[in-house]
Design a protein around this motif. Structure first.
Motif, PDB file in Angstrom:
ATOM      1  N   SER B 190       1.297  -1.135  -0.313  1.00 34.45           N
ATOM      2  CA  SER B 190      -0.013  -0.103   0.003  1.00 34.45           C
ATOM      3  C   SER B 190       0.829   1.160   0.130  1.00 34.45           C
ATOM      4  O   SER B 190       1.374   1.456   0.284  1.00 34.45           O
ATOM      5  CB  SER B 190      -0.736  -0.178   0.947  1.00 34.45           C
ATOM      6  OG  SER B 190       0.019  -0.368   2.540  1.00 34.45           O
ATOM      7  N   GLY B 191       0.467   2.057  -0.695  1.00 32.50           N
ATOM      8  CA  GLY B 191       1.087   3.242  -0.145  1.00 32.50           C
ATOM      9  C   GLY B 191       0.629   5.318  -0.792  1.00 32.50           C
ATOM     10  O   GLY B 191      -1.297   4.602  -0.562  1.00 32.50           O
ATOM     11  N   GLU B 192       1.005   5.629  -1.210  1.00 28.53           N
ATOM     12  CA  GLU B 192       0.601   7.507  -1.321  1.00 28.53           C
ATOM     13  C   GLU B 192       0.288   6.628  -2.867  1.00 28.53           C
ATOM     14  O   GLU B 192       0.798   8.209  -3.202  1.00 28.53           O
ATOM     15  CB  GLU B 192       1.380   8.561  -0.190  1.00 28.53           C
ATOM     16  CG  GLU B 192       1.221   8.600   1.032  1.00 28.53           C
ATOM     17  CD  GLU B 192      -0.313   8.330   1.097  1.00 28.53           C
ATOM     18  OE1 GLU B 192      -1.273   9.880   1.438  1.00 28.53           O
ATOM     19  OE2 GLU B 192      -1.194   7.501   1.824  1.00 28.53           O
ATOM     20  N   LEU B 193       0.215   5.870  -3.785  1.00 35.05           N
ATOM     21  CA  LEU B 193       0.299   6.463  -4.891  1.00 35.05           C
ATOM     22  C   LEU B 193      -1.192   6.310  -5.369  1.00 35.05           C
ATOM     23  O   LEU B 193      -2.489   6.320  -5.476  1.00 35.05           O
ATOM     24  CB  LEU B 193       1.182   5.196  -5.836  1.00 35.05           C
ATOM     25  CG  LEU B 193       1.297   4.526  -6.873  1.00 35.05           C
ATOM     26  CD1 LEU B 193       2.290   6.298  -6.677  1.00 35.05           C
ATOM     27  CD2 LEU B 193       1.581   4.218  -7.211  1.00 35.05           C
ATOM     28  N   PHE B 194      -0.986   7.738  -6.085  1.00 41.44           N
ATOM     29  CA  PHE B 194      -1.859   7.813  -6.595  1.00 41.44           C
ATOM     30  C   PHE B 194      -1.621   7.560  -8.581  1.00 41.44           C
ATOM     31  O   PHE B 194      -0.934   7.808  -8.998  1.00 41.44           O
ATOM     32  CB  PHE B 194      -2.665   9.529  -6.879  1.00 41.44           C
ATOM     33  CG  PHE B 194      -3.398   9.958  -5.568  1.00 41.44           C
ATOM     34  CD1 PHE B 194      -4.309   9.105  -5.325  1.00 41.44           C
ATOM     35  CD2 PHE B 194      -1.909  10.294  -4.513  1.00 41.44           C
ATOM     36  CE1 PHE B 194      -5.171   9.192  -3.978  1.00 41.44           C
ATOM     37  CE2 PHE B 194      -2.959   9.844  -2.892  1.00 41.44           C
ATOM     38  CZ  PHE B 194      -4.163  10.043  -2.864  1.00 41.44           C
TER      39      PHE B 194
END
Lengths: 361, 334
Positions: B190-194
């Motif tokens: 998971s991560g802050e990827l958009f």
């Protein structure tokens, strides 16, 4: 902060190198990283990097793939295999299925997978069918297979085991009259499981430099630097340039599973022949899982060219580091990824496939 | 309309279908733009040459961080027009909805579509709705066709590309491809990827005004490398990219490394690659970098004399050949 790839490269360029050095790698992942990061072209001219027997798909016995094809065509089973095994050709008449992919097109039930866990799932989802797992691979894929078996598998699952150990192939090369290399970069994934000491024979028996490497350009260049320095100093030792992952003992749990479930036997390598103590077989308590116990008679070694590479194909020489991929007459002409002739053009681990994808043609 | 799920009756041409169109599509697209009572829309022909483009949209999951299939269906077609030098004006929309699809979800998607269209200033003027039997569709698929008016002062195209031209990217590569894959597969990452899914019209409108612009493309399926191969094949020239200068987010880089993907082959949905004459490249870059969607813009390579090869000058100074995409790097993502 560790030393960056660029800094390792500078250190290598600053080192006095008195004579040409040929460094073999034994891992498709190493060869891919070397090729993709352009390490070969960035090194001093007198350092050669040679891809060796590092692709399990390439050396998987032709007879075993033939057996898998025949089983899938003639028995009421579901055959499960790693995706890149599906396109490896065997030596049969044009009218017959040459690959698992062709067998699948002809109606055989074949499922490609990426991990042994998928095998259990497929067996559980098809309880009324016999599921055969064609388990080809080196220690890195055979260890998870052993773990899977040790934990217990559904009754309808059978195994066509084609596991191999990497170091015996290097032992064979070094014992020959012309090994073709004078330093070794040992495979990080294999060493993670089996421990780096497996490669100590390179130093102890053959007095050559060796270093275990990971898959980043930094780790590969660190290992390259190490073996050059060992070579120049004349004092080889087994270096570990992947210490964050490779522990001195390896993965003891995985080794225990391997020795419980499997025994080490002499085994054939495609195009190479038999290499002593280089293969895995199911140990006595687990032999009931062996597909040969249930469906005998499909391992036909009497066929014409059984066990060999396809006619005209130099994959055997590529695998053993005797020639570079682009020195094969078929490379990029008759043999391309879309229509591979030899196994080295099929898999992402194969040197021909890697070179064709990432180097100037 | 009180139905919660799409049934085959919503595609039968009768009352259910009329209600669905009125209560979902017409609600968001507005009566002024979309006349649901006619079979064909009347539009006033604008002055100048028209450009037409069409595209289909299949994505799993339908909603992903940074976008959804609705906004994607608007951006995809309008972006194709924009990079070709046209200001997008009108869209048509075909919807293929699977029986059993939740109407609340469809509502959300159509709302997002309408918002995307309003932001660009493009009108959705005609549409069609079909319902597929359960199990024969992935929830919802769209096809959009767009019409735009060509900017008369532009003379861009593959034929304009010359040796020495610079290759400029508007932002980082691989965000959409990796984001959609992480949203779809259970890798436990998971991560802050958009996703970069967006309209490129702010970038292209700015580019139209700059001297030295020769060609633009949005690197969708097949990613940056496929755009480079298209240029190399059409011109017979070499494309040389510089690994150090190609913007790739750290998160994207590490996920790619872990899973064995190459960000240069992954789809973007809101980036532009422009070919600009060498003496105009720095000024062009500054203009893009001043835009919100262009802050990571970079000169990533150049066009060279050669024989149509695409290569990468690696960080270590070596050369890597970038082959044309053969096997699918991922299941379909756009």
């Amino acid at each position: 902060m560790g030393i960056s790839a660029k800094q390792w490269l500078t250190l290598i360029h600053e080192m006095p190198i008195s004579q040409p050095i040929k460094i073999m790698n034994v891992c498709g992942g190493h060869e891919r990283s070397i090729t993709m990061s352009g390490i070969r072209g960035a090194l001093p001219k007198n350092i050669e990097l040679i891809p060796g027997p590092g692709c399990p798909v390439c050396i998987c016995p032709e007879e075993d793939i033939y057996q898998a094809i025949q089983l899938s065509l003639h028995e009421d089973i579901i055959l499960v295999a790693y995706g890149d095994m599906l396109r490896v050709p065997v030596n049969v008449k044009k009218s017959e299925a040459r690959t698992l992919e062709q067998a699948k097109a002809a109606g055989a039930r074949i499922k490609p997978i990426a991990s042994p866990m998928d095998v259990i799932q497929i067996a559980e989802q098809n309880p009324d069918d016999t599921v055969v797992f064609f388990a080809a691979g080196f220690e890195t894929t055979t260890a998870p297979t052993a773990a899977m078996i040790a934990q217990g598998v559904p009754d309808n699952l059978k195994i066509l085991l084609s596991g191999r150990l990497t170091w015996p192939a290097i032992h064979v090369l070094l014992s020959s009259d012309s090994p073709g290399f004078n330093a070794l970069v040992a495979p990080g994934h294999v060493a993670t499981i089996m421990g780096p000491q497996e490669w100590a024979f390179v130093v102890e028996d053959f007095n050559l430099p060796a270093a275990v490497a990971g898959f980043s350009p930094e780790s590969l260049l660190a290992a390259t630097y190490s073996v050059i320095r060992q070579f120049e100093s004349g004092k080889p030792f087994l270096d570990n340039c992947y210490p964050e992952v490779v522990k001195p003992t390896g993965n003891v749990g995985a080794q225990k599973m391997l020795s419980e479930v499997m025994t080490v036997v002499d085994a054939t390598w495609r195009g190479v022949g038999t290499i002593p103590k280089s293969g895995f077989a199911l140990s006595e308590p687990y032999r009931y899982l062996d597909v040969n116990e249930h469906f005998p008679g499909y391992h036909d070694d009497a066929r014409k060219r059984a066990g060999e590479m396809p006619p005209g194909c130099d994959c055997a020489k590529v695998v053993m580091g005797e020639i570079y991929p682009n020195e094969c007459r078929l490379y990029g002409k008759a043999c391309v990824p879309r229509h591979p002739i030899g196994p080295c053009m099929v898999s992402d681990e194969g040197a021909c496939r890697i070179w064709w994808a990432h180097t100037k043609r | 309309m009180n139905d919660r799920y799409i049934s085959l009756a919503h595609g039968n041409g009768g009352r259910y279908m009329r209600e669905l169109i009125e209560s979902v599509f017409a609600k968001y697209f507005g009566e002024n733009d979309l006349n649901v009572q006619v079979d064909a829309a009347t539009i006033m022909p604008p002055e100048g040459e028209l450009m037409v483009s069409t595209d289909g949209f299949i994505v799993k999951p339908l909603f992903f961080p940074g976008g959804d299939i609705g906004s994607l269906a608007v951006h995809g077609t309008t972006n194709d027009l924009a990079v070709s030098g046209a200001v997008p004006l009108y869209l048509t929309l075909c919807s293929f909805i699977e029986e059993g699809f939740e109407i609340a979800q469809l509502d959300k998607i159509v709302k997002s579509m309408a918002e995307a269209a309003a932001n660009i200033g493009v009108k959705i003027v005609a549409g069609d709705t079909k319902v597929l039997p359960r199990g024969e569709g992935g929830g919802v698929y769209f096809a959009t066709s767009g019409v735009g008016v060509k900017n008369p002062s532009l003379n861009i195209g593959l034929h304009q590309i010359q040796s020495g031209d610079k290759i400029i990217a508007s932002g980082s590569f691989g965000d959409h491809g990796i984001c959609v894959m992480l949203a779809r597969e259970q890798f436990g990452l998971s991560g802050e990827l958009f996703s970069d899914s967006a309209s490129v019209t702010p970038l292209t409108s700015c580019a139209y005004l700059q001297p030295g612009l020769k060609f633009m493309r949005d690197p969708t399926r097949g990613g940056l490398v496929s755009v480079c191969h298209e240029m190399a094949r059409a011109t017979g020239l070499d494309i040389e990219l510089s690994e150090l200068d190609i913007p790739i987010k750290d998160e994207v880089g590490s996920v790619c490394e872990m899973l064995g993907y190459d960000p240069l082959y992954l789809a973007c949905e809101g980036r532009v690659v422009a070919i600009v004459a060498a003496d105009s490249a720095d000024a062009f870059l500054q203009q893009w970098q001043a835009l919100p969607d262009g802050s990571d813009a970079s000169i990533i390579g150049e066009v060279r004399e050669g024989d149509g090869a695409v290569s990468l000058r690696t960080e270590l100074g070596g050369e890597r050949f970038l082959e044309e995409l053969e096997d699918d790097p991922l299941p379909r993502i756009c």
